[in-house]
Design a protein around this motif. Structure first.
Motif, PDB file in Angstrom:
ATOM      1  N   ARG A   8       0.656  -1.208  -0.040  1.00  0.00           N
ATOM      2  CA  ARG A   8      -0.123  -0.007   0.033  1.00  0.00           C
ATOM      3  C   ARG A   8       1.041   1.372   0.072  1.00  0.00           C
ATOM      4  O   ARG A   8       0.517   2.234  -0.736  1.00  0.00           O
ATOM      5  N   LEU A   9       1.910   1.103   0.748  1.00  0.00           N
ATOM      6  CA  LEU A   9       2.849   2.368   0.777  1.00  0.00           C
ATOM      7  C   LEU A   9       3.427   2.527  -0.612  1.00  0.00           C
ATOM      8  O   LEU A   9       3.503   3.889  -1.106  1.00  0.00           O
ATOM      9  N   ILE A  12       1.030   4.106  -3.131  1.00  0.00           N
ATOM     10  CA  ILE A  12       0.856   5.766  -2.779  1.00  0.00           C
ATOM     11  C   ILE A  12       1.584   6.646  -3.900  1.00  0.00           C
ATOM     12  O   ILE A  12       1.032   7.479  -4.394  1.00  0.00           O
ATOM     13  N   THR A  15      -0.113   6.378  -7.357  1.00  0.00           N
ATOM     14  CA  THR A  15      -1.565   7.003  -7.313  1.00  0.00           C
ATOM     15  C   THR A  15      -1.410   8.520  -7.089  1.00  0.00           C
ATOM     16  O   THR A  15      -2.158   9.324  -7.788  1.00  0.00           O
ATOM     17  N   LEU A  16      -0.533   9.045  -6.283  1.00  0.00           N
ATOM     18  CA  LEU A  16      -0.390  10.575  -6.133  1.00  0.00           C
ATOM     19  C   LEU A  16       0.317  11.047  -7.272  1.00  0.00           C
ATOM     20  O   LEU A  16      -0.157  12.268  -7.711  1.00  0.00           O
ATOM     21  N   SER A 344      -4.134  15.173  -0.912  1.00  0.00           N
ATOM     22  CA  SER A 344      -4.318  13.716  -1.390  1.00  0.00           C
ATOM     23  C   SER A 344      -3.363  12.957  -0.773  1.00  0.00           C
ATOM     24  O   SER A 344      -3.758  11.547  -0.310  1.00  0.00           O
ATOM     25  N   LEU A 345      -2.139  13.239  -0.075  1.00  0.00           N
ATOM     26  CA  LEU A 345      -1.283  12.503   0.473  1.00  0.00           C
ATOM     27  C   LEU A 345      -1.906  12.069   1.926  1.00  0.00           C
ATOM     28  O   LEU A 345      -1.729  10.881   2.257  1.00  0.00           O
ATOM     29  N   LEU A 348      -4.665   9.495   1.233  1.00  0.00           N
ATOM     30  CA  LEU A 348      -3.992   8.079   0.931  1.00  0.00           C
ATOM     31  C   LEU A 348      -3.584   7.569   2.249  1.00  0.00           C
ATOM     32  O   LEU A 348      -3.751   6.257   2.441  1.00  0.00           O
ATOM     33  N   LEU A 349      -2.828   8.184   3.062  1.00  0.00           N
ATOM     34  CA  LEU A 349      -2.351   7.735   4.338  1.00  0.00           C
ATOM     35  C   LEU A 349      -3.516   7.293   5.311  1.00  0.00           C
ATOM     36  O   LEU A 349      -3.405   6.518   6.006  1.00  0.00           O
TER      37      LEU A 349
END
Length: 372
Positions: A8-9, A12, A15-16, A344-345, A348-349
């Motif tokens: 998942r990390l 990111i 995705t970002l 956005s970041l 996602l986190l």
């Protein structure tokens, strides 16, 4: 769980990148821009704009270019910018260099992304201050509104939703549902104006302040005086903001608990002689709350960004929502993309963090057994 976390990390990053790339591409096709805005103001002979052009991080215009603002060029300018006729071509090029538009779009995008990786967001185009400094100035207002709104709506909505589910179809459920539907139908900004007129205007009652987050004499107040003053200013904005969130969360909680109450394991638990509270909070609660937890990241982001825009404007609260709106209106691209990057970041986190909460609420969930 460690393998899932790593996947998942890593996810990111693309995705970002995709979010920023799509947004950057859309901006390129949007009409207007900082250069067009300045040209429009210059054509109105607003020469004061010259003092604000240097906010893009480059040097200010040369004295020769500034001298050309008030006079037309000897030959008409054939330019991609509307209203540029009569302005010296060299001046237009100076403006483009100021904002970095002398480079191709793809080059500007990668330069921006390289800076954003180190959280270097540059300076605002139209304010001689760094973007990070702007965000820091607006953040306390948004934190106050967002956190308190979420806390109040969750503290009221979840117990109310549980009671409505337990008393489904009874008079309490009927009249509270009616009240909630009426509340949901009232736009938050109209309710804010009503509150302002009734409780913070000269026509009716002057109980609450009509603007700002603190009073003018904030520095002279005692510790408890500051706390009182702070909540005194927050009361009306929070009531207006919580109206829709409170209603939505209540119905979401009720429907989630109703779905669980009707399942077979609840009947089995009751058959074993467990009390209603043991069944409700020992078995139903952790399963029903999964849906509420899943919606937390979206609620968190909206509380800090989109949800408070009109409320901030009505009550003169200078937060991130108002900053973002003004930046879009003025085509202040560094501020637009910086806020987009940050939110956005964070979103996602928070989605990743909500997965951990899932496992805490229900240990039976195993994210590693599924593909990301």
């Amino acid at each position: 769980m460690a393998a899932y976390l790593l996947k998942r990390l890593l996810l990111i990053i693309p995705t970002l990148f995709g979010i920023m790339l799509i947004s950057f591409a859309i901006i390129q096709f949007a009409p207007g821009g900082p250069v067009d805005r300045i040209i429009a103001q210059l054509q109105g002979r607003d020469s004061s704009i010259v003092s604000r052009i240097g906010g893009g991080g480059s040097d200010t215009l040369s004295s020769g270019s500034q001298a050309q603002l008030g006079q037309g060029s000897a030959e008409a300018v054939t330019s991609k910018y509307r209203g540029a006729q009569g302005l010296d071509p060299e001046f237009i090029k100076s403006l483009e260099k100021q904002f970095g538009f002398d480079k191709p779009a793809y080059e500007r995008f990668f330069i921006m992304m390289k800076s954003f990786l180190t959280f270097d967001f540059g300076k605002s185009y139209f304010r001689d201050v760094s973007v990070l400094q702007l965000i820091k100035e607006k953040l306390p207002v948004s934190i106050s509104l967002g956190l308190w709104m979420m806390l109040i709506s969750y503290m009221i909505s979840i117990p109310l939703g549980i009671r409505k589910a337990v008393q489904d179809g009874e008079p309490f459920d009927a009249w509270t549902s009616t009240a909630l539907v009426v509340a949901y139908a009232i736009p938050g900004f109209l309710f804010a104006v009503l509150l302002l007129i009734l409780f913070a205007g000269s026509s009716f009652l002057q109980i609450f302040p009509s603007r700002g987050l603190t009073s003018d004499n904030w520095e002279q107040l005692s510790f408890f005086g500051r706390i009182t003053d702070y909540f005194w200013h927050l009361t009306l904005p929070l009531i207006a903001m919580s109206l829709t969130a409170f209603t939505t969360m209540t119905f979401l909680t009720k429907n989630s608990f109703l779905d669980e109450i009707r399942k077979q394991y609840v009947m089995t638990a009751r058959a074993k002689g467990l009390s209603e509270n043991q069944v409700l909070y020992g078995h139903v609660f952790r399963n029903a709350m999964l849906l509420i937890i899943a919606g937390f990241p979206g609620a968190f982001i909206s509380a800090f960004f989109a949800g408070a825009l009109l409320i901030e404007t009505i009550f003169s609260l200078d937060g991130l929502g108002l900053l973002s709106f003004e930046s879009i209106e003025k085509r202040d691209y560094p501020v637009i993309f910086a806020t987009l990057w940050i939110f956005s970041l964070v979103g996602l986190l928070l989605n990743l963090a909500s997965d951990f909460v899932y496992t805490m609420v229900d240990p039976r969930i195993d994210f590693e057994s599924r593909e990301v």
